[in-house]
Design a protein around this motif. Structure first.
Motif, PDB file in Angstrom:
ATOM      1  N   UNK A 303       0.828  -1.204   0.000  1.00  0.00           N
ATOM      2  CA  UNK A 303       0.000   0.000   0.000  1.00  0.00           C
ATOM      3  C   UNK A 303       0.862   1.254   0.000  1.00  0.00           C
ATOM      4  N   UNK A 304       2.068   1.144   0.553  1.00  0.00           N
ATOM      5  CA  UNK A 304       2.979   2.291   0.571  1.00  0.00           C
ATOM      6  C   UNK A 304       3.307   2.769  -0.834  1.00  0.00           C
ATOM      7  N   UNK A 305       3.277   1.848  -1.799  1.00  0.00           N
ATOM      8  CA  UNK A 305       3.621   2.213  -3.165  1.00  0.00           C
ATOM      9  C   UNK A 305       2.589   3.144  -3.792  1.00  0.00           C
ATOM     10  N   UNK A 306       1.329   3.059  -3.361  1.00  0.00           N
ATOM     11  CA  UNK A 306       0.299   3.932  -3.933  1.00  0.00           C
ATOM     12  C   UNK A 306       0.095   5.195  -3.108  1.00  0.00           C
ATOM     13  N   UNK A 307       0.580   5.200  -1.873  1.00  0.00           N
ATOM     14  CA  UNK A 307       0.434   6.397  -1.041  1.00  0.00           C
ATOM     15  C   UNK A 307       1.164   7.599  -1.643  1.00  0.00           C
ATOM     16  N   UNK A 308       2.171   7.333  -2.463  1.00  0.00           N
ATOM     17  CA  UNK A 308       2.917   8.453  -3.054  1.00  0.00           C
ATOM     18  C   UNK A 308       2.067   9.274  -4.020  1.00  0.00           C
ATOM     19  N   UNK A 309       0.894   8.731  -4.410  1.00  0.00           N
ATOM     20  CA  UNK A 309       0.003   9.478  -5.302  1.00  0.00           C
ATOM     21  C   UNK A 309      -1.098  10.214  -4.544  1.00  0.00           C
ATOM     22  N   UNK A 310      -1.204   9.980  -3.240  1.00  0.00           N
ATOM     23  CA  UNK A 310      -2.327  10.514  -2.468  1.00  0.00           C
ATOM     24  C   UNK A 310      -2.376  12.034  -2.501  1.00  0.00           C
ATOM     25  N   UNK A 311      -1.207  12.683  -2.543  1.00  0.00           N
ATOM     26  CA  UNK A 311      -1.185  14.146  -2.484  1.00  0.00           C
ATOM     27  C   UNK A 311      -1.799  14.799  -3.716  1.00  0.00           C
ATOM     28  N   UNK A 312      -2.010  14.010  -4.777  1.00  0.00           N
ATOM     29  CA  UNK A 312      -2.547  14.579  -6.011  1.00  0.00           C
ATOM     30  C   UNK A 312      -4.046  14.802  -5.950  1.00  0.00           C
ATOM     31  N   UNK A 313      -4.723  14.266  -4.939  1.00  0.00           N
ATOM     32  CA  UNK A 313      -6.169  14.444  -4.804  1.00  0.00           C
ATOM     33  C   UNK A 313      -6.514  14.675  -3.340  1.00  0.00           C
ATOM     34  N   UNK A 314      -6.200  15.856  -2.792  1.00  0.00           N
ATOM     35  CA  UNK A 314      -6.451  16.129  -1.377  1.00  0.00           C
ATOM     36  C   UNK A 314      -7.885  16.559  -1.074  1.00  0.00           C
ATOM     37  N   UNK A 315      -8.764  16.550  -2.097  1.00  0.00           N
ATOM     38  CA  UNK A 315     -10.114  17.066  -1.885  1.00  0.00           C
ATOM     39  C   UNK A 315     -10.864  16.337  -0.779  1.00  0.00           C
TER      40      UNK A 315
END
Length: 342
Positions: A303-315
């Motif tokens: 799951x850590x591998x996809x967390x790096x994309x989380x900041x792209x959708x902070x809504x």
């Protein structure tokens, strides 16, 4: 005897050992005198092995051959081959015992202009081969330690829709369609270049990656959206096995001169083929795909591998951010969002 092979600038040596074994090996040098010294040293080493029973010295080339034989089904095999081809001019003529920490550092420095991550992948491959030579094959007593290079903080490089359209227009047909397919599915380069028709079912609109083809060694089911299906249809019938081909042959390289020229014409800098996968993931997150679902779609093992994309959708965090608004903390009740003029 010394001789030169066709299309080779280096001298080669050929002779028969005392126990009847024929030796053919590159000296790794264009200088005839150095080649003669290499031949004399090699003959002496092999004589000591045959007559005195000493442990034979193995060469880097021998180790590479055995490594490739034993890692035939490795997902990143083609990447290894590309690195090993470059390394051959630096290590090809050496015995494994002569490959020291300092020598590996020297080789890494020779690969100038490359990112620290690329150098780390190269030295990691050298380390893996030498460790196997020590621990499994018994060819050397001890593998040397290997220094790694500090890598900058992870940064996600992705394209906007307009940038992607510009790039696709500049690419030749085979690369453009493979890039479109990557942007539609998020598959890694090796899974796209190695995709076979036997892994595609257009009637069900699915494809699949076998465990031995996946980086995480787990099978991946790939739903094919409209974009992916439209890419595949024109390729039906061009080859009986491979989906994407060029002049009738399977494509193995994508980071070619045509790729870099297209990037330049499209005005896109600092972008690798693998960043198409980052772009696919970034678009998903921005359109609201949950990270857990993205993890399954991308075949990530952590799951850590996809967390790096989380900041792209902070809504989705907006409600929580509002909890400490000044108007709320003073009155205890939420206020209507205020329009701020610039």
């Amino acid at each position: 005897m010394l001789y030169r092979r066709k299309n080779s600038r280096c001298w080669w040596v050929r002779f028969t050992t005392p126990d009847g074994k024929e030796i053919r090996r590159s000296t790794g040098t264009e200088d005839k005198k150095d080649a003669e010294e290499f031949e004399a040293k090699l003959k002496q080493e092999l004589w000591r092995v045959a007559r005195l029973g000493e442990k034979p010295k193995r060469t880097w080339q021998e180790a590479v051959v055995r490594w490739l034989e034993e890692t035939e089904h490795k997902a990143s095999r083609q990447d290894d081959i590309n690195l090993l081809r470059w390394l051959d001019s630096h290590l090809g003529s050496l015995f494994l015992n002569d490959i020291t920490t300092d020598k590996i550092d020297q080789v890494a420095r020779a690969r100038s202009g490359t990112a620290p991550a690329t150098k780390n992948r190269m030295v990691a491959l050298i380390r893996a081969i030498l460790r196997r030579a020590e621990r499994q094959w018994g060819w050397i007593d001890r593998a040397p330690s290997v220094r790694t290079y500090a890598e900058p903080g992870l940064r996600i490089r992705w394209l906007t829709r307009d940038e992607a359209d510009r790039l696709l227009k500049e690419l030749p047909e085979h690369l453009a369609d493979m890039a479109r397919f990557t942007l539609a599915t998020g598959l890694r380069r090796a899974n796209v270049t190695g995709l076979e028709w036997g892994q595609v079912d257009l009637s069900r609109r699915v494809a699949w990656i076998h465990p031995d083809q996946a980086k995480a060694r787990r099978a991946i089911g790939v739903p094919l959206n409209n974009d992916a299906v439209l890419v595949l249809r024109p390729w039906i019938g061009r080859h009986d096995r491979w989906v994407f081909t060029y002049k009738g042959n399977r494509i193995t390289q994508v980071s070619t001169a045509a790729w870099y020229k297209a990037l330049e014409r499209a005005g896109i800098e600092d972008f690798r083929w693998h960043d198409l996968r980052h772009t696919w993931a970034s678009w998903h997150v921005q359109e609201g795909t949950p990270l857990q679902d993205l993890m399954q779609l991308g075949g990530w093992s952590s799951y850590d591998m996809v967390l790096r994309y989380a900041h792209l959708a902070p809504e989705h965090l907006a409600e929580h951010a509002a909890r400490i608004e000044r108007s709320r903390t003073l009155t205890g009740t939420p206020s209507k969002p205020e329009t701020i003029s610039h």
